[in-house]
Design an enzyme around this catalytic site. Sequence first.
Site, PDB file in Angstrom:
ATOM      1  N   TRP A   1       0.825  -1.215   0.000  1.00  7.67           N
ATOM      2  CA  TRP A   1       0.000   0.000   0.000  1.00  7.67           C
ATOM      3  C   TRP A   1       0.852   1.254   0.000  1.00  7.67           C
ATOM      4  O   TRP A   1       0.550   2.229  -0.704  1.00  7.67           O
ATOM      5  CB  TRP A   1      -0.980  -0.006   1.176  1.00  7.67           C
ATOM      6  CG  TRP A   1      -2.097  -0.984   0.980  1.00  7.67           C
ATOM      7  CD1 TRP A   1      -2.350  -2.103   1.730  1.00  7.67           C
ATOM      8  CD2 TRP A   1      -3.102  -0.973  -0.047  1.00  7.67           C
ATOM      9  NE1 TRP A   1      -3.442  -2.766   1.239  1.00  7.67           N
ATOM     10  CE2 TRP A   1      -3.925  -2.095   0.150  1.00  7.67           C
ATOM     11  CE3 TRP A   1      -3.383  -0.117  -1.104  1.00  7.67           C
ATOM     12  CZ2 TRP A   1      -5.016  -2.379  -0.681  1.00  7.67           C
ATOM     13  CZ3 TRP A   1      -4.465  -0.403  -1.937  1.00  7.67           C
ATOM     14  CH2 TRP A   1      -5.266  -1.527  -1.714  1.00  7.67           C
TER      15      TRP A   1
ATOM     16  N   ASP B   1      -1.273   6.617   6.346  1.00  6.10           N
ATOM     17  CA  ASP B   1      -2.409   5.820   5.880  1.00  6.10           C
ATOM     18  C   ASP B   1      -2.693   4.791   6.971  1.00  6.10           C
ATOM     19  O   ASP B   1      -1.937   3.856   7.164  1.00  6.10           O
ATOM     20  CB  ASP B   1      -2.039   5.124   4.560  1.00  6.10           C
ATOM     21  CG  ASP B   1      -3.138   4.175   4.078  1.00  6.10           C
ATOM     22  OD1 ASP B   1      -4.183   4.060   4.747  1.00  6.10           O
ATOM     23  OD2 ASP B   1      -2.930   3.539   3.022  1.00  6.10           O
TER      24      ASP B   1
ATOM     25  N   LYS C   1     -12.414  -1.130   7.068  1.00  4.66           N
ATOM     26  CA  LYS C   1     -11.687  -2.169   7.787  1.00  4.66           C
ATOM     27  C   LYS C   1     -12.081  -2.200   9.258  1.00  4.66           C
ATOM     28  O   LYS C   1     -12.433  -3.223   9.777  1.00  4.66           O
ATOM     29  CB  LYS C   1     -10.186  -1.989   7.608  1.00  4.66           C
ATOM     30  CG  LYS C   1      -9.695  -2.646   6.326  1.00  4.66           C
ATOM     31  CD  LYS C   1      -9.098  -1.723   5.344  1.00  4.66           C
ATOM     32  CE  LYS C   1      -8.870  -2.411   3.999  1.00  4.66           C
ATOM     33  NZ  LYS C   1      -8.147  -1.573   3.057  1.00  4.66           N
TER      34      LYS C   1
HETATM   35  C1  LIG Z   1      -7.570  -1.211   1.919  1.00  3.79           C
HETATM   36  C2  LIG Z   1      -6.437  -0.277   1.973  1.00  3.79           C
HETATM   37  C3  LIG Z   1      -6.292   0.762   1.043  1.00  3.79           C
HETATM   38  C4  LIG Z   1      -7.244   0.951  -0.130  1.00  3.79           C
HETATM   39  O1  LIG Z   1      -8.459   1.397   0.288  1.00  3.79           O
HETATM   40  P1  LIG Z   1      -9.607   1.761  -0.795  1.00  3.79           P
HETATM   41  O2  LIG Z   1     -10.714   2.223   0.066  1.00  3.79           O
HETATM   42  O3  LIG Z   1      -9.920   0.506  -1.543  1.00  3.79           O
HETATM   43  O4  LIG Z   1      -9.069   2.813  -1.677  1.00  3.79           O
HETATM   44  C5  LIG Z   1      -5.227   1.624   1.184  1.00  3.79           C
HETATM   45  N1  LIG Z   1      -4.343   1.484   2.194  1.00  3.79           N
HETATM   46  C6  LIG Z   1      -4.442   0.498   3.095  1.00  3.79           C
HETATM   47  C7  LIG Z   1      -3.430   0.387   4.183  1.00  3.79           C
HETATM   48  C8  LIG Z   1      -5.489  -0.416   3.013  1.00  3.79           C
HETATM   49  O5  LIG Z   1      -5.587  -1.400   3.919  1.00  3.79           O
END
Ligand SMILES: *Cc1c(COP(=O)(O)O)cnc(C)c1O
Length: 362
Positions: free
Chosen positions: A102, A173, A197
Amino acid sequence: MARVLNFNPGPAALPLSALERAQNELIDFQGTGMSVMEHSHRGKDFEAVHNAAIASMRELLGISDDYHVLFLQGGASQQFAVVPMNLLPQGRSADYILTGAWGKKAYDEAKNVGTVRVAATVEENKTYVRVPAQSELKLDPEAAYVHLTSNETIHGVQFHNYPDTGKVPLVADMSSDFMWRKFDVSRFGLIYAGAQKNIGPSGITVVIVRKDLVDGARKDIPKIFRYGTHAENNSLYNTPPTFGIYLIRNVMDWIKQSGGLGQIEAWNREKAALVYACLDELSGFYRAPVKAPARSVMNIVFRLPTEELEAKFIADAKKAGMVGLKGHRSVGGIRVSSYNAMTVDGIRQLVSFMKDFAKTNG
Ligand SMILES: *Cc1c(COP(=O)(O)O)cnc(C)c1O
């Protein structure tokens, strides 16, 4: 009612009580004769829900008035672009710390916007099994910001201590470990997290951003992508995903009713300890690649001796009512996503299954 044990990486399990509350309120929201989805986002009924969700998040995390809390759309993936669009002016550069897929995606997208540097990468043999030590970081003291991924959902690598970036704002993030515990928001310039999540359904990205960064952000970008636009309008500049925000409100209330983030953290640590203890005890059969200090509390990844056994593990688990255990297609293996809504009892059932499986197939 047959609810499975849901280990999906995201969208992921939601607390049952938050869903039941939505079910109870679905047709007639608080005596208004319509569901919350059918309310205007400008009306007082929805506004109360919206503000309650933000207020609860502020309260639970202890977010000071120096920060905006925004509910945006486009997922964390959109933030990969929007962060540099706002915070990376021409002539400056931003630092990225890469600890998994990511972070790499965030870095690659930022390259489309401006000048970026890799301050550290721990990629080895095409995979990631640790986080860098402070001494490994090649930080640019003039950088516009430093970006990291607090928990790498695919590789199961998590920061347990955040690096010191001096005066340079830290951007994280936190999509897959947001609100798994209380943390010091004031260490960050900006935090973003897809809700799907740990705190709600897909469709909403939470952004917590320091007000001075918004004030100093670039204005030469489309209005819809400016943090300032959404901050000035309390995230109601355009129609937000109202039902998702309502569900976040329910999840925030569930956290409070559970005893707050201290209790949530205790459960999460207990769950992760149970799984890692099982992996360590049966290390002749299961192999956990991530180095102990960076093991994720949220996404626990491991391998079995063969891919055939991994397929059998997933199939047998499904028969036992446990789903979502397949590792990401890019890395294979097994991934146990143990977000806030997964119960300690659910993890105990999984660990008991893992022990039986190793005994029968080892
Ligand atoms: C799931 C995830 C993403 C992507 O998220 P989207 O909502 O599909 O854009 C980005 N960074 C991390 C760490 C993730 O777990």
